[in-house]
Write a protein that holds these residues in place. Sequence first.
Motif, PDB file in Angstrom:
ATOM      1  N   ALA A 124      15.498  29.671  98.669  1.00  0.00           N
ATOM      2  CA  ALA A 124      15.883  29.683  97.261  1.00  0.00           C
ATOM      3  C   ALA A 124      14.749  30.362  96.501  1.00  0.00           C
ATOM      4  N   LEU A 125      15.050  31.495  95.862  1.00  0.00           N
ATOM      5  CA  LEU A 125      14.035  32.271  95.161  1.00  0.00           C
ATOM      6  C   LEU A 125      14.335  32.326  93.674  1.00  0.00           C
ATOM      7  N   VAL A 126      13.284  32.145  92.877  1.00  0.00           N
ATOM      8  CA  VAL A 126      13.382  32.262  91.424  1.00  0.00           C
ATOM      9  C   VAL A 126      12.376  33.319  90.982  1.00  0.00           C
ATOM     10  N   LEU A 127      12.861  34.359  90.304  1.00  0.00           N
ATOM     11  CA  LEU A 127      11.982  35.420  89.821  1.00  0.00           C
ATOM     12  C   LEU A 127      12.016  35.455  88.302  1.00  0.00           C
ATOM     13  N   THR A 128      10.846  35.354  87.704  1.00  0.00           N
ATOM     14  CA  THR A 128      10.712  35.474  86.249  1.00  0.00           C
ATOM     15  C   THR A 128       9.606  36.482  85.968  1.00  0.00           C
ATOM     16  N   THR A 129       9.958  37.591  85.332  1.00  0.00           N
ATOM     17  CA  THR A 129       8.953  38.620  85.058  1.00  0.00           C
ATOM     18  C   THR A 129       9.446  39.566  83.980  1.00  0.00           C
ATOM     19  N   SER A 130       8.496  40.218  83.338  1.00  0.00           N
ATOM     20  CA  SER A 130       8.827  41.291  82.396  1.00  0.00           C
ATOM     21  C   SER A 130       8.164  42.587  82.851  1.00  0.00           C
ATOM     22  N   HIS A 145      19.571  38.003 104.068  1.00  0.00           N
ATOM     23  CA  HIS A 145      20.425  37.168 104.919  1.00  0.00           C
ATOM     24  C   HIS A 145      20.017  35.698 104.906  1.00  0.00           C
ATOM     25  N   ARG A 146      18.797  35.413 104.415  1.00  0.00           N
ATOM     26  CA  ARG A 146      18.303  34.032 104.392  1.00  0.00           C
ATOM     27  C   ARG A 146      18.570  33.332 103.058  1.00  0.00           C
ATOM     28  N   LEU A 147      18.989  34.070 102.053  1.00  0.00           N
ATOM     29  CA  LEU A 147      19.104  33.495 100.714  1.00  0.00           C
ATOM     30  C   LEU A 147      20.194  32.428 100.648  1.00  0.00           C
ATOM     31  N   ARG A 148      19.845  31.275 100.098  1.00  0.00           N
ATOM     32  CA  ARG A 148      20.837  30.252  99.767  1.00  0.00           C
ATOM     33  C   ARG A 148      20.978  30.114  98.252  1.00  0.00           C
ATOM     34  N   ALA A 149      19.949  30.560  97.528  1.00  0.00           N
ATOM     35  CA  ALA A 149      20.014  30.579  96.062  1.00  0.00           C
ATOM     36  C   ALA A 149      19.101  31.688  95.551  1.00  0.00           C
ATOM     37  N   PRO A 172      25.381  35.930 103.720  1.00  0.00           N
ATOM     38  CA  PRO A 172      26.332  34.910 104.184  1.00  0.00           C
ATOM     39  C   PRO A 172      25.965  33.487 103.796  1.00  0.00           C
ATOM     40  N   ASN A 173      24.681  33.232 103.473  1.00  0.00           N
ATOM     41  CA  ASN A 173      24.246  31.871 103.147  1.00  0.00           C
ATOM     42  C   ASN A 173      24.102  31.611 101.653  1.00  0.00           C
ATOM     43  N   LEU A 174      24.328  32.633 100.824  1.00  0.00           N
ATOM     44  CA  LEU A 174      24.094  32.497  99.390  1.00  0.00           C
ATOM     45  C   LEU A 174      25.147  31.596  98.740  1.00  0.00           C
ATOM     46  N   LYS A 175      24.676  30.517  98.111  1.00  0.00           N
ATOM     47  CA  LYS A 175      25.573  29.573  97.442  1.00  0.00           C
ATOM     48  C   LYS A 175      25.435  29.621  95.923  1.00  0.00           C
ATOM     49  N   GLU A 176      24.247  29.995  95.427  1.00  0.00           N
ATOM     50  CA  GLU A 176      24.004  30.025  93.985  1.00  0.00           C
ATOM     51  C   GLU A 176      23.409  31.368  93.593  1.00  0.00           C
ATOM     52  N   ARG A 200      27.409  43.852  99.157  1.00  0.00           N
ATOM     53  CA  ARG A 200      28.621  44.430  99.754  1.00  0.00           C
ATOM     54  C   ARG A 200      29.859  43.579  99.473  1.00  0.00           C
ATOM     55  N   GLY A 201      29.748  42.703  98.519  1.00  0.00           N
ATOM     56  CA  GLY A 201      30.844  41.780  98.240  1.00  0.00           C
ATOM     57  C   GLY A 201      31.000  40.716  99.301  1.00  0.00           C
ATOM     58  N   ASP A 202      30.071  40.657 100.242  1.00  0.00           N
ATOM     59  CA  ASP A 202      30.168  39.721 101.370  1.00  0.00           C
ATOM     60  C   ASP A 202      29.268  38.522 101.113  1.00  0.00           C
ATOM     61  N   ILE A 203      29.760  37.604 100.315  1.00  0.00           N
ATOM     62  CA  ILE A 203      29.036  36.362 100.013  1.00  0.00           C
ATOM     63  C   ILE A 203      30.026  35.194 100.128  1.00  0.00           C
ATOM     64  N   PRO A 204      30.450  34.882 101.326  1.00  0.00           N
ATOM     65  CA  PRO A 204      31.517  33.896 101.521  1.00  0.00           C
ATOM     66  C   PRO A 204      31.140  32.479 101.127  1.00  0.00           C
ATOM     67  N   SER A 205      29.844  32.171 101.043  1.00  0.00           N
ATOM     68  CA  SER A 205      29.425  30.799 100.730  1.00  0.00           C
ATOM     69  C   SER A 205      29.166  30.580  99.252  1.00  0.00           C
ATOM     70  N   LEU A 206      29.342  31.616  98.419  1.00  0.00           N
ATOM     71  CA  LEU A 206      29.014  31.502  96.997  1.00  0.00           C
ATOM     72  C   LEU A 206      29.872  30.447  96.314  1.00  0.00           C
ATOM     73  N   ARG A 207      29.199  29.519  95.625  1.00  0.00           N
ATOM     74  CA  ARG A 207      29.879  28.439  94.916  1.00  0.00           C
ATOM     75  C   ARG A 207      29.566  28.417  93.424  1.00  0.00           C
ATOM     76  N   ALA A 208      28.479  29.058  93.017  1.00  0.00           N
ATOM     77  CA  ALA A 208      28.095  29.032  91.597  1.00  0.00           C
ATOM     78  C   ALA A 208      27.539  30.388  91.190  1.00  0.00           C
ATOM     79  N   LEU A 209      28.105  30.965  90.118  1.00  0.00           N
ATOM     80  CA  LEU A 209      27.644  32.244  89.579  1.00  0.00           C
ATOM     81  C   LEU A 209      27.428  32.088  88.084  1.00  0.00           C
TER      82      LEU A 209
END
Length: 221
Positions: A124-130, A145-149, A172-176, A200-209
């Motif tokens: 789970a990665l959070v990026l805040t920058t200007s 490929h490792r991202l879950r959030a 494939p693991n991205l949920k948020e 590539r539009g291939d985010i089958p686990s996405l649950r929150a956008l």
Amino acid sequence: MSVLCRFPPLASREEVLRTSLAEQEWRLFTIRQLAREMVFLKQMQNTTAPINNLQTEILVEIFAYLVDHHAGDSRHLLRVTHVCGHWRAIVCNAPMLWTTLSISMHNIGFSEELLRRSRSLPLALVLTTSQNTSRFIRLIVPNIHRLRALHLHLWDKRNMRRILDRLRASAPNLKELSLKIMSCDDPQDPEPLSYLPIFRGDIPSLRALTTHGTDTLVIVP
């Protein structure tokens, strides 16, 4: 009858200097040796602390609670690694403790090391920058490929576009997924972020956008 007294010749300046330097080196060696012995004694003392009698798995659970208490930000574990060598060894060898990282341009170099500690676990990665996001792109692309959030909270549209344009591998693991632009008006980038085939539009686990300031975001295969 006169008596002739012989005195040893005075030492040269170079000899005095060599002797002085040798004495200083010996003192430094002795100090370092004593410092190592003090570290060893402190480590032995730490092993007698009742908390260190707990199993490693239990200590990992305690440290995981610390991460959760700070909204999942693994950077707060750094204080734990400074308590003693035993705790440092446990924390640095527990990849599940390093799977949530909050990254800014000020700490991105250190974040690379924390990312390595997470090994191959979902992230789970959070990026805040200007600022310029080139280093973050190099950090995230090999790990898509490792991202879950993924939470991108950027100042302007240009940096958001740079990152999204490089997110071309499947996730494939991205949920948020959260995309936020703090400054909606960018005269240098008037084009809306209306069509971005990220992942590539291939985010089958996405649950929150969640989007803010990104116009209309379309994710298509």
